[in-house]
Design an enzyme around this catalytic site. Sequence first.
Site, PDB file in Angstrom:
ATOM      1  N   TYR A 125      -2.219   2.000  -7.872  1.00  0.00           N
ATOM      2  CA  TYR A 125      -1.314   1.788  -8.999  1.00  0.00           C
ATOM      3  C   TYR A 125      -0.597   0.457  -8.826  1.00  0.00           C
ATOM      4  O   TYR A 125      -0.819  -0.254  -7.825  1.00  0.00           O
ATOM      5  CB  TYR A 125      -0.330   2.956  -9.179  1.00  0.00           C
ATOM      6  CG  TYR A 125       0.568   3.259  -8.002  1.00  0.00           C
ATOM      7  CD1 TYR A 125       0.104   3.957  -6.892  1.00  0.00           C
ATOM      8  CD2 TYR A 125       1.904   2.847  -8.006  1.00  0.00           C
ATOM      9  CE1 TYR A 125       0.937   4.240  -5.822  1.00  0.00           C
ATOM     10  CE2 TYR A 125       2.744   3.128  -6.943  1.00  0.00           C
ATOM     11  CZ  TYR A 125       2.249   3.821  -5.843  1.00  0.00           C
ATOM     12  OH  TYR A 125       3.074   4.083  -4.787  1.00  0.00           O
ATOM     13  N   GLU A 150       0.854  -1.183   0.000  1.00  0.00           N
ATOM     14  CA  GLU A 150       0.000   0.000   0.000  1.00  0.00           C
ATOM     15  C   GLU A 150       0.890   1.233   0.000  1.00  0.00           C
ATOM     16  O   GLU A 150       2.083   1.145   0.285  1.00  0.00           O
ATOM     17  CB  GLU A 150      -0.868   0.035   1.258  1.00  0.00           C
ATOM     18  CG  GLU A 150      -1.743  -1.194   1.432  1.00  0.00           C
ATOM     19  CD  GLU A 150      -2.911  -0.880   2.343  1.00  0.00           C
ATOM     20  OE1 GLU A 150      -3.920  -0.368   1.843  1.00  0.00           O
ATOM     21  OE2 GLU A 150      -2.786  -1.114   3.559  1.00  0.00           O
ATOM     22  N   VAL A 199       1.578  -4.619  -6.095  1.00  0.00           N
ATOM     23  CA  VAL A 199       0.349  -3.833  -6.234  1.00  0.00           C
ATOM     24  C   VAL A 199       0.221  -2.867  -5.064  1.00  0.00           C
ATOM     25  O   VAL A 199       0.625  -3.176  -3.939  1.00  0.00           O
ATOM     26  CB  VAL A 199      -0.894  -4.733  -6.361  1.00  0.00           C
ATOM     27  CG1 VAL A 199      -0.845  -5.505  -7.676  1.00  0.00           C
ATOM     28  CG2 VAL A 199      -1.016  -5.703  -5.193  1.00  0.00           C
ATOM     29  N   GLU A 200      -0.326  -1.701  -5.335  1.00  0.00           N
ATOM     30  CA  GLU A 200      -0.399  -0.618  -4.341  1.00  0.00           C
ATOM     31  C   GLU A 200      -1.832  -0.117  -4.226  1.00  0.00           C
ATOM     32  O   GLU A 200      -2.405   0.396  -5.196  1.00  0.00           O
ATOM     33  CB  GLU A 200       0.484   0.561  -4.775  1.00  0.00           C
ATOM     34  CG  GLU A 200       1.956   0.208  -4.947  1.00  0.00           C
ATOM     35  CD  GLU A 200       2.760   0.347  -3.655  1.00  0.00           C
ATOM     36  OE1 GLU A 200       2.183   0.770  -2.630  1.00  0.00           O
ATOM     37  OE2 GLU A 200       3.970   0.040  -3.699  1.00  0.00           O
ATOM     38  N   THR A 201      -2.410  -0.244  -3.017  1.00  0.00           N
ATOM     39  CA  THR A 201      -3.689   0.398  -2.728  1.00  0.00           C
ATOM     40  C   THR A 201      -3.418   1.693  -1.960  1.00  0.00           C
ATOM     41  O   THR A 201      -2.379   1.830  -1.320  1.00  0.00           O
ATOM     42  CB  THR A 201      -4.614  -0.528  -1.919  1.00  0.00           C
ATOM     43  OG1 THR A 201      -3.869  -1.145  -0.851  1.00  0.00           O
ATOM     44  CG2 THR A 201      -5.183  -1.629  -2.794  1.00  0.00           C
TER      45      THR A 201
END
Length: 268
Positions: A172, A163, A238-240
Amino acid sequence: MDDAGMQSWIWPLPEGGASNDQAALDTRWQVLLGRGGWQAEVLGQVGDDALRLYVRPSAAAAAPRLLIAAGFHGEEPAGPWGVLQFFERADAGLLDRLQLTVLPLVNASGFRAGRRFNDWGENPNRGHGASADAPPSREGRVLAAHGARLAALGASGVLSCHEDVKQPQHGYVYSLERAERPGAFSHALLAANARFFPLLPDGDVDGCHVRGGIVFNRYDGSFEAWMMEQGVGRAACVETPGRAPIGERIAAQAAMVEAFVRHPLDGA
Ligand SMILES: [Zn+2]
């Protein structure tokens, strides 16, 4: 060590409890492992914490081999909770078509503190492999001792769940493919993220160029870049958005794990 790495971030979970409750995370994993199909092992010790690895073998020898890692950074709890949520709810028929390996919580001391770095002020997602520009963390040294095996377990793909606490709303993806530009793998993860969050506009993020929501083929001493150096087919981080509501972040992480495991089966 920098101040941002030592700040504490803790959220109440929608189902109750707090985002840094490692005992609750471990208990839910034990229930899941107890349903069968999994082999649990300890890769090594980091301080008082066991760095655990869970493998779910497939009956099919040719099944895609996927590795999912979570919890490198302790202020990014939606990763570990989202991975758990995916496997708690996943259809066994889907999982049976894959050989799956999970690192459920790499940086346990950081997770309990809600803090990016581990108890020794080290960044567990730097210092890996040929592109490292920092010494490995304690977690990194344990993982390095198992590098060839981890790469074999993730031969068909590696996913690392992160994140970005600087982001109030945008998601993104960092992706690495053996290609000139992002392909179906990157776009499948991005599409799953975009179901929950608008994508980060083109520009710079942490000194990287992001375009169409993707930072592509960046070798930065991260776990995922190292796994590519070790020969896996593709990898992603993956980035929240770490300032968005945590329930949405966990749901997005679970959705991206699902997109990741479905990708090698699409068209197969
Ligand atoms: Zn991170």
